[in-house]
Enzyme design. Structure first.
Site, PDB file in Angstrom:
ATOM      1  N   GLU A  93       1.214  -1.388  -0.446  1.00  0.00           N
ATOM      2  CA  GLU A  93      -0.230  -0.033  -0.068  1.00  0.00           C
ATOM      3  C   GLU A  93       0.695   1.487  -0.387  1.00  0.00           C
ATOM      4  OE1 GLU A  93      -0.474  -3.001   1.609  1.00  0.00           O
ATOM      5  OE2 GLU A  93      -2.901  -3.388   0.822  1.00  0.00           O
ATOM      6  N   HIS A 162      -9.383  -5.402  11.079  1.00  0.00           N
ATOM      7  CA  HIS A 162     -10.349  -5.427   9.902  1.00  0.00           C
ATOM      8  C   HIS A 162     -11.303  -4.757   9.900  1.00  0.00           C
ATOM      9  CE1 HIS A 162      -6.937  -8.870   9.231  1.00  0.00           C
ATOM     10  NE2 HIS A 162      -7.142  -8.307   7.873  1.00  0.00           N
TER      11      HIS A 162
END
Lengths: 370, 394
Positions: A93, A162
């Site tokens: 990322e 998450h």
């Protein structure tokens, strides 16, 4: 080229469909039949249309191409636009976000997908320091027409790492725009607006909404459809209490409003749509009408979106409040996995109903410590 | 060490192992037999910036039998987890390890429980290898009290600190700097132990890997980075994500070894070798050439980006359990029936553990607020409705 189309919301009636007057004069006669569209399809069609309209728009992220998208949002796009405009990235990322921002510096219009916004933390330096602040630091030379999009907040049973909601984090940064759709109409209109916008936009979707269907009118389906950034939508008009929400929570708030209606409380549900800029005028106008406020969000309570809304209302409309402001938010703990604990950690319809009743002085005040 | 090349299988049978054909009366003590055996790895090691260890691995019948039993347990456990997920008893994410068992088992054989292991989210078998129980695994997967994290972590967050297992991490690549940190602490405390930080081919391109590796090399940390290369990062094949998929060479100045990850003995040898190296010379990279039969997770069919022929091909040619089975049979260490009996026992153990886990209750509601801090200073904590549900952090 296309321009932002001004939205005219009906003065009364509270119809869920926004009435749009297209800028481009159009002789097509739309049928009045209303179609159902899944949020996933709405996002896919918005990406498709914007990529078709502007060759500078490209998509990159993990599994967006050959895999057709981790959540199938980018289905069919690789086949249609080719590998130069739909790019599968490695699981890196920080690297690919920086690359996206650099491409935006040069004048391209990247759409960077995070498989979930939890992973955006690996890239947050680029979102904030490289994207949000550049136009300011360069005194207007380096603008960053980029969109960062992906699912945000809790899904079901995915655990602490998450399930984080990043709305408050990104919305505190000047230079960023932060949008969060609820319905398919929101998804289409806001994503198209985000891609056309010349500034960096953080676009917070929700995994559990992807499979939900909403009615969409012909205007919404038109490729010129666009929603304004910075305007909230009154999803349901009411006169007794204002409930603000965004993303999935709008659905819960509408359910709560149904339950409250049966008990004689008329709740006005505001779908924020835009977290930054926050539509303070719509929120305050609503509270000046109802005199009571309940803010609802999925994220953590401290320094959250609700906290900012409460502060804004207290600052602007203190004299209009007939009850203390109420905040419903995610529990102040990392998201637990066990189903019963997870249910306690995320706002439920009962929580919204209870808080609204408190604001209306219809229930026993303040329960004892748990 | 003495190298004895295999001439014929039976020549290595000692007197103890001479088959007692009327063995229905006597129980062959295979499970405790520690007669040394030397086996060659299937393929030689490939090395980078170092000398490869020998292909000849010392083992014992006892060890081989335990490899078989443990890997069979892991295999059965993962297949059972698949069923539980489809029955909706397991929620959220579930990343299965079947096919990769040899890495977990071989590693345990080459190290001690004082050494540390840290891995990503494909952690069920690694946890079991570190001494976790089937009950803890299934309870945690179903979010129950008896889970290793008492139901609060889920599939990706198993831990067992008392035997050096530090989890269980959901963010790709994060466990690598954490592993180097464990190694730092081990060196700082002069413990003479090492850390194995496991990651996949998808994580191998993460920047934080190279940052942590640089520091580990600079400071001579006893860190061993182990790339479990199953050739696919979710749906992306290694050649589509890495300019150089020779992960054992990616450390540049850091030595590396490429290992057949489907051969438990090769893994054992490599880990022993790496531990010795790390204690003396600092970090090392091990690349385990392995394969996962399932897709990336239970929501990935695993067949859109690879062919079914490829999957069944690996299962036929390289399955780690079958390899050990063939070895045991070739050396006459047990009969086919005995091995099948072990598999039946394992199946029953797994079924019993699942039954017991299903009876384990969900965590108490008060658990929502426990373990936020070690020391909470009496701070107030809130549920979704802050005026309805609140507590105090002790």
């Amino acid at each position: 080229m296309w321009g932002i189309i001004r939205q005219k919301v009906a003065a009364g009636g509270g119809s869920p469909v926004a009435r749009i007057r297209p800028v481009v004069s159009n002789l097509r006669n739309y049928s009045s039949a209303v179609k159902q569209m899944m949020v996933r399809e709405a996002l896919n069609s918005a990406l498709d249309e914007e990529m078709s309209a502007d060759p500078k728009v490209f998509l990159m992220g993990e599994e967006v191409g050959e895999y057709q998208g981790a959540y199938k949002i980018s289905k069919g796009l690789l086949e249609k636009y080719g590998p130069e405009r739909v790019l599968d990235t490695p699981i890196t990322e920080a690297g690919f976000t920086g690359i996206g921002v650099g491409a935006a510096y040069y004048g391209l219009k990247p759409v960077v997908e995070f498989m979930t916004f939890n992973f955006s933390m690996q890239a947050i330096d680029h979102i904030i320091n490289s994207a949000a602040k550049s136009n300011y630091m360069s005194s207007g030379q380096i603008s960053v027409p980029i969109v960062f999009r992906g699912p945000n907040g809790a899904a079901a049973g995915v655990g602490a790492q998450h399930s984080h909601c990043y709305a408050a984090w990104y919305a505190s940064v000047p230079g960023l725009k932060v949008l969060s759709p609820y319905s398919s109409e929101d998804a289409r209109g806001l994503l198209k607006a985000a891609i056309r916008d010349p500034d960096p936009v953080v676009f917070l979707e929700n995994e559990l909404l992807y499979g939900e269907s909403f009615p969409v009118s012909a205007e919404v389906l038109d490729s010129s459809f666009c929603l304004p950034i910075g305007k909230a939508k009154i999803e349901r008009e009411g006169k007794d209490v204002t409930i603000t929400a965004f993303s999935k929570i709008v659905g819960l708030s509408l359910k709560a409003a149904e339950i409250l209606a049966k008990e004689g409380i008329s709740a006005e549900v505001i779908n924020l749509r835009s977290i930054r800029p926050l539509d303070r005028s719509t929120i305050n106008a609503s509270v000046r009408k109802t005199n009571r406020l309940v803010t609802v969000e999925e994220g953590f309570p401290q320094h959250g979106v609700g906290a900012e809304i409460c502060a804004s209302v207290i600052e602007e409309s203190f004299g209009y409040l007939d009850a203390p402001v109420e905040r419903i938010a995610g529990a102040d703990v990392p998201m637990p996995y066990a189903a019963n604990l997870e249910r306690m950690a995320v706002p439920q319809v009962e929580d919204i109903v209870r808080a609204a009743k408190r604001a209306c002085y219809r229930s026993v005040p303040m329960a004892a410590a748990a | 060490m003495a190298l004895s090349k295999l001439s014929s299988p039976s020549s290595l049978s000692t007197n103890i192992l001479k088959p007692l054909t009327n063995s229905f009366l006597l129980h062959r003590p295979i499970s405790t037999d520690t007669t040394p055996l030397t086996i060659e790895t299937s393929v030689p090691f490939t090395s980078h910036q170092c000398e490869a260890p020998s292909r000849s691995v010392e083992t014992t019948p006892k060890e081989l039998l335990s490899f078989f039993r443990q890997m069979a347990t892991m295999r059965r456990m993962e297949i059972a987890a698949d069923s539980l997920y489809k029955a909706k008893l397991v929620r959220g994410f579930c990343h299965l390890y079947d096919g990769q068992e040899a890495v977990a088992i071989g590693m345990e054989a080459g190290i001690t429980k004082k050494d540390s292991i840290i891995t990503a989210y494909r952690d069920h078998c690694t946890f079991l290898g570190r001494g976790g129980t089937l009950l803890e695994v299934f309870s945690e997967l179903m979010g129950r009290k008896d889970g290793c994290s008492h139901g609060k972590g889920g599939s990706m967050h198993f831990y067992k600190k008392d035997s050096g297992f530090y989890g269980g991490h959901g963010i790709v690549g994060a466990q690598i700097p954490l592993g180097c940190g464990l190694a730092f602490a081990q060196k700082y405390s002069k413990d003479e132990t090492v850390t194995f930080a496991l990651y996949g081919d998808g994580a191998a391109n993460q920047g934080q890997l190279f940052e942590a590796l640089n520091i580990a090399a600079l400071w001579d940390l006893p860190a061993i980075l182990v790339c479990e290369n199953n050739h696919y990062g979710m749906g992306t094949a290694e050649w589509r994500a890495a300019k150089s998929p020779s992960y054992y060479k990616r450390g540049d100045y850091v030595p590396g070894l490429k290992v057949d990850g489907m051969d438990a003995l090769a893994v054992k040898q490599a880990c022993k070798f790496a531990k010795e190296h790390a204690l003396k010379n600092g970090p090392m990279i091990l690349e385990m050439d392995t394969y996962r039969y399932h897709g990336h997770s239970m929501s990935d069919p695993g067949s859109t980006y690879r062919t079914r022929d490829e999957i069944s091909g690996v299962r036929q040619e390289r399955d780690p359990i079958e390899r050990i089975r063939k070895l045991i049979l070739a050396h006459d260490l047990a009969t086919e029936k005995e091995l099948k009996d072990i598999e039946k026992e394992v199946r029953k153990e797994v079924d019993d553990a699942i039954a017991k886990a299903k009876e384990s209750p969900m965590p108490e509601p008060s658990e929502l607020f426990t373990n936020v801090y070690v020391k909470g200073y009496g701070v107030e904590v809130f549920g979704a409705d802050r005026k309805e549900v609140r507590g105090v952090l002790p």
